[in-house]
Write a protein that holds these residues in place. Structure first.
Motif, PDB file in Angstrom:
ATOM      1  N   ALA A   1       0.823  -1.212   0.000  1.00 31.54           N
ATOM      2  CA  ALA A   1       0.000   0.000   0.000  1.00 31.54           C
ATOM      3  C   ALA A   1       0.855   1.260   0.000  1.00 31.54           C
ATOM      4  O   ALA A   1       0.507   2.258  -0.631  1.00 31.54           O
ATOM      5  CB  ALA A   1      -0.943  -0.010   1.199  1.00 31.54           C
ATOM      6  N   LYS A   2       1.981   1.211   0.701  1.00 31.11           N
ATOM      7  CA  LYS A   2       2.877   2.384   0.745  1.00 31.11           C
ATOM      8  C   LYS A   2       3.498   2.674  -0.615  1.00 31.11           C
ATOM      9  O   LYS A   2       3.831   3.815  -0.911  1.00 31.11           O
ATOM     10  CB  LYS A   2       3.976   2.169   1.788  1.00 31.11           C
ATOM     11  N   GLU A   3       3.659   1.654  -1.439  1.00 27.86           N
ATOM     12  CA  GLU A   3       4.253   1.825  -2.769  1.00 27.86           C
ATOM     13  C   GLU A   3       3.233   2.256  -3.829  1.00 27.86           C
ATOM     14  O   GLU A   3       3.598   2.718  -4.901  1.00 27.86           O
ATOM     15  CB  GLU A   3       4.920   0.511  -3.218  1.00 27.86           C
ATOM     16  N   MET A   4       1.960   2.084  -3.526  1.00 28.02           N
ATOM     17  CA  MET A   4       0.882   2.361  -4.473  1.00 28.02           C
ATOM     18  C   MET A   4       0.681   3.864  -4.654  1.00 28.02           C
ATOM     19  O   MET A   4       0.767   4.630  -3.701  1.00 28.02           O
ATOM     20  CB  MET A   4      -0.420   1.738  -3.954  1.00 28.02           C
ATOM     21  N   VAL A   5       0.411   4.266  -5.884  1.00 30.27           N
ATOM     22  CA  VAL A   5      -0.027   5.639  -6.151  1.00 30.27           C
ATOM     23  C   VAL A   5      -1.550   5.588  -6.105  1.00 30.27           C
ATOM     24  O   VAL A   5      -2.191   4.942  -6.937  1.00 30.27           O
ATOM     25  CB  VAL A   5       0.460   6.149  -7.523  1.00 30.27           C
ATOM     26  N   TRP A   6      -2.148   6.267  -5.133  1.00 30.81           N
ATOM     27  CA  TRP A   6      -3.586   6.182  -4.897  1.00 30.81           C
ATOM     28  C   TRP A   6      -4.379   7.244  -5.651  1.00 30.81           C
ATOM     29  O   TRP A   6      -5.595   7.194  -5.693  1.00 30.81           O
ATOM     30  CB  TRP A   6      -3.875   6.251  -3.393  1.00 30.81           C
ATOM     31  N   HIS A   7      -3.721   8.204  -6.217  1.00 28.89           N
ATOM     32  CA  HIS A   7      -4.373   9.248  -7.022  1.00 28.89           C
ATOM     33  C   HIS A   7      -5.441  10.007  -6.234  1.00 28.89           C
ATOM     34  O   HIS A   7      -6.538  10.250  -6.724  1.00 28.89           O
ATOM     35  CB  HIS A   7      -4.947   8.664  -8.321  1.00 28.89           C
ATOM     36  N   THR A   8      -5.099  10.369  -5.011  1.00 25.09           N
ATOM     37  CA  THR A   8      -5.981  11.212  -4.213  1.00 25.09           C
ATOM     38  C   THR A   8      -5.930  12.635  -4.763  1.00 25.09           C
ATOM     39  O   THR A   8      -5.122  12.934  -5.647  1.00 25.09           O
ATOM     40  CB  THR A   8      -5.536  11.190  -2.739  1.00 25.09           C
ATOM     41  N   CYS A   9      -6.801  13.506  -4.251  1.00 30.72           N
ATOM     42  CA  CYS A   9      -6.822  14.877  -4.778  1.00 30.72           C
ATOM     43  C   CYS A   9      -7.329  15.856  -3.726  1.00 30.72           C
ATOM     44  O   CYS A   9      -7.904  15.456  -2.714  1.00 30.72           O
ATOM     45  CB  CYS A   9      -7.699  14.952  -6.023  1.00 30.72           C
ATOM     46  N   ASP A  10      -7.113  17.143  -4.005  1.00 24.14           N
ATOM     47  CA  ASP A  10      -7.601  18.200  -3.116  1.00 24.14           C
ATOM     48  C   ASP A  10      -9.009  18.649  -3.478  1.00 24.14           C
ATOM     49  O   ASP A  10      -9.789  19.013  -2.607  1.00 24.14           O
ATOM     50  CB  ASP A  10      -6.653  19.406  -3.150  1.00 24.14           C
ATOM     51  N   SER A  11      -9.320  18.664  -4.767  1.00 23.16           N
ATOM     52  CA  SER A  11     -10.651  19.115  -5.189  1.00 23.16           C
ATOM     53  C   SER A  11     -10.990  18.526  -6.546  1.00 23.16           C
ATOM     54  O   SER A  11     -10.104  18.205  -7.339  1.00 23.16           O
ATOM     55  CB  SER A  11     -10.700  20.634  -5.282  1.00 23.16           C
ATOM     56  N   ALA A  12     -12.279  18.399  -6.827  1.00 22.62           N
ATOM     57  CA  ALA A  12     -12.720  17.855  -8.110  1.00 22.62           C
ATOM     58  C   ALA A  12     -12.261  18.743  -9.255  1.00 22.62           C
ATOM     59  O   ALA A  12     -11.774  18.246 -10.279  1.00 22.62           O
ATOM     60  CB  ALA A  12     -14.240  17.703  -8.120  1.00 22.62           C
ATOM     61  N   ILE A  13     -12.392  20.044  -9.105  1.00 21.61           N
ATOM     62  CA  ILE A  13     -11.999  20.956 -10.185  1.00 21.61           C
ATOM     63  C   ILE A  13     -10.501  20.851 -10.455  1.00 21.61           C
ATOM     64  O   ILE A  13     -10.070  20.719 -11.599  1.00 21.61           O
ATOM     65  CB  ILE A  13     -12.417  22.403  -9.863  1.00 21.61           C
ATOM     66  N   GLY A  14      -9.693  20.872  -9.391  1.00 16.56           N
ATOM     67  CA  GLY A  14      -8.247  20.775  -9.558  1.00 16.56           C
ATOM     68  C   GLY A  14      -7.815  19.457 -10.167  1.00 16.56           C
ATOM     69  O   GLY A  14      -6.934  19.416 -11.038  1.00 16.56           O
ATOM     70  N   SER A  15      -8.434  18.363  -9.747  1.00 20.17           N
ATOM     71  CA  SER A  15      -8.029  17.053 -10.272  1.00 20.17           C
ATOM     72  C   SER A  15      -8.454  16.882 -11.732  1.00 20.17           C
ATOM     73  O   SER A  15      -7.737  16.263 -12.515  1.00 20.17           O
ATOM     74  CB  SER A  15      -8.564  15.919  -9.402  1.00 20.17           C
ATOM     75  N   VAL A  16      -9.590  17.452 -12.123  1.00 20.10           N
ATOM     76  CA  VAL A  16      -9.983  17.400 -13.537  1.00 20.10           C
ATOM     77  C   VAL A  16      -8.955  18.154 -14.372  1.00 20.10           C
ATOM     78  O   VAL A  16      -8.504  17.658 -15.411  1.00 20.10           O
ATOM     79  CB  VAL A  16     -11.403  17.985 -13.758  1.00 20.10           C
ATOM     80  N   LYS A  17      -8.576  19.342 -13.924  1.00 17.07           N
ATOM     81  CA  LYS A  17      -7.575  20.129 -14.660  1.00 17.07           C
ATOM     82  C   LYS A  17      -6.260  19.365 -14.764  1.00 17.07           C
ATOM     83  O   LYS A  17      -5.646  19.315 -15.838  1.00 17.07           O
ATOM     84  CB  LYS A  17      -7.364  21.485 -13.989  1.00 17.07           C
ATOM     85  N   ASP A  18      -5.817  18.757 -13.665  1.00 16.66           N
ATOM     86  CA  ASP A  18      -4.576  17.977 -13.671  1.00 16.66           C
ATOM     87  C   ASP A  18      -4.665  16.805 -14.643  1.00 16.66           C
ATOM     88  O   ASP A  18      -3.725  16.535 -15.399  1.00 16.66           O
ATOM     89  CB  ASP A  18      -4.266  17.432 -12.272  1.00 16.66           C
ATOM     90  N   ASP A  19      -5.792  16.100 -14.625  1.00 17.89           N
ATOM     91  CA  ASP A  19      -5.933  14.915 -15.472  1.00 17.89           C
ATOM     92  C   ASP A  19      -6.044  15.266 -16.950  1.00 17.89           C
ATOM     93  O   ASP A  19      -5.492  14.563 -17.803  1.00 17.89           O
ATOM     94  CB  ASP A  19      -7.117  14.074 -15.014  1.00 17.89           C
ATOM     95  N   VAL A  20      -6.741  16.352 -17.274  1.00 18.58           N
ATOM     96  CA  VAL A  20      -6.794  16.781 -18.672  1.00 18.58           C
ATOM     97  C   VAL A  20      -5.393  17.159 -19.136  1.00 18.58           C
ATOM     98  O   VAL A  20      -4.977  16.809 -20.243  1.00 18.58           O
ATOM     99  CB  VAL A  20      -7.796  17.941 -18.869  1.00 18.58           C
ATOM    100  N   GLU A  21      -4.639  17.830 -18.278  1.00 19.39           N
ATOM    101  CA  GLU A  21      -3.252  18.191 -18.624  1.00 19.39           C
ATOM    102  C   GLU A  21      -2.416  16.939 -18.903  1.00 19.39           C
ATOM    103  O   GLU A  21      -1.637  16.911 -19.864  1.00 19.39           O
ATOM    104  CB  GLU A  21      -2.627  19.005 -17.487  1.00 19.39           C
ATOM    105  N   LEU A  22      -2.583  15.889 -18.085  1.00 16.86           N
ATOM    106  CA  LEU A  22      -1.858  14.631 -18.334  1.00 16.86           C
ATOM    107  C   LEU A  22      -2.216  14.056 -19.698  1.00 16.86           C
ATOM    108  O   LEU A  22      -1.341  13.592 -20.434  1.00 16.86           O
ATOM    109  CB  LEU A  22      -2.190  13.605 -17.254  1.00 16.86           C
ATOM    110  N   LEU A  23      -3.504  14.061 -20.043  1.00 19.31           N
ATOM    111  CA  LEU A  23      -3.923  13.535 -21.337  1.00 19.31           C
ATOM    112  C   LEU A  23      -3.354  14.363 -22.480  1.00 19.31           C
ATOM    113  O   LEU A  23      -2.993  13.820 -23.527  1.00 19.31           O
ATOM    114  CB  LEU A  23      -5.450  13.492 -21.427  1.00 19.31           C
ATOM    115  N   MET A  24      -3.283  15.668 -22.292  1.00 19.29           N
ATOM    116  CA  MET A  24      -2.768  16.541 -23.345  1.00 19.29           C
ATOM    117  C   MET A  24      -1.265  16.357 -23.548  1.00 19.29           C
ATOM    118  O   MET A  24      -0.753  16.628 -24.632  1.00 19.29           O
ATOM    119  CB  MET A  24      -3.094  18.005 -23.040  1.00 19.29           C
TER     120      MET A  24
END
Length: 181
Positions: free
Chosen positions: A125-148
């Motif tokens: 579990a300590k090695e896992m990337v859990w992809h937590t986030c601070d806010s829905a808006i911020g995480s959507v922006k981050d994820d769209v940036e990753l896709l781009m």
């Protein structure tokens, strides 16, 4: 017809019973001949949260879109792999990331999630990337940036970001659709 099985949970027995009715609808609508290619050539990534049903929230119908779900609706290596495959094999041309308010991964850290595990699971579990986030808006922006940024998404793909509001059922655009270079 499958009989209820005492070794199965109430959930599984209920699903199998409901499936009997579905099979009748399936046959009457000739759904068995439906192609695996989404009619609208689009994909939606969203969360597994039981309050979020993209079919109802956005008027989607079976066969129109690919729906990819994971905890948090996050862009992960497996999500990118899946998106890339649907583009190469089925011609998907649009990808939308849709997170939601009051998500279970929101406001947590990966370390906090990993701390929930004990014994043999704790080290993994300590090695896992859990992809937590601070806010829905911020995480959507981050994820769209990753896709781009990834080269595995085809040039010309339209990518956008949405938030579903569990309090009202509203879907809002937080990242305007843009064309992947």
């Amino acid at each position: 017809t499958q009989m209820a099985n005492s070794n199965y949970s109430d959930n599984l027995n209920g699903w199998l019973k409901a499936n009997e009715d579905f099979q009748k609808e399936f046959a009457s609508k000739d759904m068995g001949s439906m192609p695996g290619v989404p009619q609208r050539l689009a994909l939606i990534l969203t969360c597994i949260d039981c309050r979020l049903n993209p079919y109802d929230a956005m008027g989607l119908k079976t066969g129109e879109y690919h729906i990819f779900r994971n905890a948090g609706g996050r862009v992960t290596p497996d999500a990118i792999r899946s998106f890339s495959m649907t583009q190469k094999l089925m011609g998907t041309k649009e990808i939308y990331v849709m997170h939601h308010t009051k998500c279970g991964v929101e406001g947590r850290t990966d370390a906090e999630v990993a701390a929930l595990y004990e014994g043999d699971a704790a080290a993994e579990a300590k090695e896992m990337v859990w992809h937590t986030c601070d806010s829905a808006i911020g995480s959507v922006k981050d994820d769209v940036e990753l896709l781009m940024k990834t080269k595995l998404i085809a040039p010309g793909t339209i990518v956008g970001g949405l938030v579903y509001h569990v309090e009202t059922g509203a879907v809002t655009t937080v990242v305007e659709p843009q064309v992947h270079a």
